[in-house]
Enzyme design. Structure first.
Site, PDB file in Angstrom:
ATOM      1  N   LYS A 239       5.961  -9.772  -4.048  1.00 37.65           N
ATOM      2  CA  LYS A 239       7.317 -10.719  -5.536  1.00 37.65           C
ATOM      3  C   LYS A 239       8.139 -10.815  -4.812  1.00 37.65           C
ATOM      4  O   LYS A 239       8.696 -11.126  -3.671  1.00 37.65           O
ATOM      5  CB  LYS A 239       7.313  -9.513  -6.052  1.00 37.65           C
ATOM      6  CG  LYS A 239       5.654  -9.074  -7.055  1.00 37.65           C
ATOM      7  CD  LYS A 239       5.094 -10.224  -7.693  1.00 37.65           C
ATOM      8  CE  LYS A 239       4.131  -9.114  -9.319  1.00 37.65           C
ATOM      9  NZ  LYS A 239       2.681  -8.807  -8.332  1.00 37.65           N
TER      10      LYS A 239
HETATM   11  C1  LIG Z   1       1.780 -10.998 -14.252  1.00 32.87           C
HETATM   12  C2  LIG Z   1       1.255  -9.360 -13.367  1.00 32.87           C
HETATM   13  N1  LIG Z   1       2.168  -8.301 -14.144  1.00 32.87           N
HETATM   14  C3  LIG Z   1       2.211  -7.066 -13.326  1.00 32.87           C
HETATM   15  C4  LIG Z   1       1.900  -6.656 -12.504  1.00 32.87           C
HETATM   16  C5  LIG Z   1       1.511  -5.444 -12.055  1.00 32.87           C
HETATM   17  O1  LIG Z   1       2.509  -4.576 -11.087  1.00 32.87           O
HETATM   18  P1  LIG Z   1       2.755  -4.090 -10.024  1.00 32.87           P
HETATM   19  O2  LIG Z   1       1.475  -5.084  -8.818  1.00 32.87           O
HETATM   20  O3  LIG Z   1       3.564  -3.427  -9.271  1.00 32.87           O
HETATM   21  O4  LIG Z   1       1.891  -2.759 -10.258  1.00 32.87           O
HETATM   22  C6  LIG Z   1       1.055  -8.020 -11.515  1.00 32.87           C
HETATM   23  C7  LIG Z   1       1.325  -7.852 -10.826  1.00 32.87           C
HETATM   24  O5  LIG Z   1       0.524  -6.647  -9.664  1.00 32.87           O
HETATM   25  C8  LIG Z   1       1.831  -8.957 -12.040  1.00 32.87           C
HETATM   26  O6  LIG Z   1       1.248 -10.271 -11.155  1.00 32.87           O
END
Ligand SMILES: Cc1ncc(COP(=O)(O)O)c(C=O)c1O
Length: 390
Positions: A188
């Site tokens: 990210k």
């Molecule tokens: C659009 C979106 N929402 C939620 C997430 C979830 O985030 P995390 O991996 O930090 O749990 C991600 C990415 O991994 C994502 O791309």
């Protein structure tokens, strides 16, 4: 061919971690606070200030941030939640944690964000919330989303995993809805390795999330290990173990301080891609609306099957052979076995998402890319466009 294989591959992503982040993590480790502690609190305060919200609650993933947001609005079994089909599974799976239904919605064809037109068709008396995803970092039209939600009595929870820094009509993403969930996952735009944050102006949501992210313990539970803390604690709910740690927060603090500067570089890369490719017949480049700041987490182009002999998979393979790493964001959820088996979705349900998926390729876009790296990607794309023209 020989020369090409000797060239160093250009990865799809490289995190923007420098000596400052490394030093900050080392200091956190040396401090003795290696779980949640003062740095996490500082990170929350700095994040809230940066975004412009009353509360910022740090958690250990974007998924946890989404889960706790749904928990805060008391989602329950049988409720329905509107989610775009083009997103990472996390956005939708959190509804299933409550035995609520993730109701998938098609995307609009310009920025690939949730289609409010299709959302309209999917609303039922059971619909409780809408989770717009600022796909790739391009903000959803939040005035329209808010109006849509308000007139149907839905809560808006923004999935801002791709959207820092991003703004819509001069308002920062994170300030426009009752709850916004950020992700600090390794790829990210602001990373802590793994991590997440919820922003809200609502005291009750903030308090609920604060308690539920750490076992349902009473407020500021970590303080019981400080000099002014007490050993006594109270469990008021069956909560979760979702706390962020201080070494992660230390990294997050540095990343946050550089967030705008890192964006400038990604924005310049996006601009370089656009200038080189926007007149191409073979590739469609992404555009940012005039009234938004696009975070440029992803740079997704669409290939044109009318002029190119390669399909998306072959194109990715061809780029890989030429040393260019790419990605696909995302395989629409309705094409995944879980969503088909559990919720009855099938191929053909979301035509815009499917056409998008057939054609989409995410190009590398990260601050350590040089102009020459971008030029190299462009040159390979142009070479492929000529060599594989129909
Ligand atoms: C659009 C979106 N929402 C939620 C997430 C979830 O985030 P995390 O991996 O930090 O749990 C991600 C990415 O991994 C994502 O791309």
């Amino acid at each position: 061919m020989e020369a090409r294989t000797a060239i160093k591959p250009l990865p799809f992503h490289v995190p923007a971690i420098q000596e400052e982040e490394i030093q900050a993590v080392v200091e956190a480790l040396r401090s003795g606070w290696i779980s949640t502690g003062p740095r996490t609190k500082l990170f929350e305060e700095a994040f809230a200030k940066h975004i412009g919200t009353k509360h910022a609650l740090a958690v250990n993933s974007g998924t946890a941030a989404l889960h706790l947001s749904l928990e805060a609005i008391a989602i329950k079994e049988g409720d329905e939640v509107l989610v775009p089909t083009v997103t990472f599974t996390a956005t939708a799976e959190v509804a299933a944690y409550f035995k609520a239904k993730p109701v998938l919605v098609d995307i609009e064809p310009v920025h690939f964000n949730i289609s409010l037109e299709d959302a309209e068709r999917k609303v039922t008396p059971k619909t409780r919330a809408i989770l717009p995803v600022h796909f790739a970092g391009h903000p959803c039209p939040m005035d329209d989303v808010a109006e849509f939600a308000e007139s149907r009595d839905l809560v808006v929870i923004e999935d801002a995993a791709h959207a820092i820094p991003a703004s819509y009509r001069r308002r920062k993403v994170g300030t426009m809805s009752p709850l916004t969930a950020f992700s600090f996952h390794a790829v990210k735009t602001l990373t802590t390795g793994e991590g997440g944050m919820v922003t809200t102006d609502d005291d009750r949501f903030a308090e609920r999330i604060r308690i539920m992210r750490l076992h349902g313990m009473d407020r500021e539970a970590w303080k019981r290990y400080t000099a002014e803390g007490t050993w006594r604690y109270e469990i008021s709910e069956a909560g979760y173990k979702y706390n962020l740690t201080d070494p992660q927060a230390a990294m997050g603090l540095v990343q946050l301080s550089k967030c705008d500067q890192l964006w400038k570089r990604r924005n310049a890369i996006a601009d370089q891609y656009r200038r080189a490719l926007e007149s191409s017949e073979t590739y469609r480049t992404p555009k940012a609306d005039a009234d938004v700041q696009h975070a440029w987490h992803l740079y997704v182009i669409l290939i044109n099957p009318a002029v190119l002999r390669l399909d998306r998979d072959q194109m990715i393979e061809e780029l890989r052979r030429r040393g260019i790493g790419t990605g696909v964001h995302f395989i629409p959820l309705h094409l995944q076995p879980y969503y088909q088996r559990t919720w009855g979705y099938k191929v053909g349900d979301f035509p815009i998402a499917e056409e998008y998926f057939e054609r989409c390729i995410s190009l590398p876009i990260y601050p350590s890319m040089t102009d020459d790296d971008v030029e190299r990607v462009v040159a390979e794309l142009q070479d492929i466009a000529v060599g594989f023209r129909k």
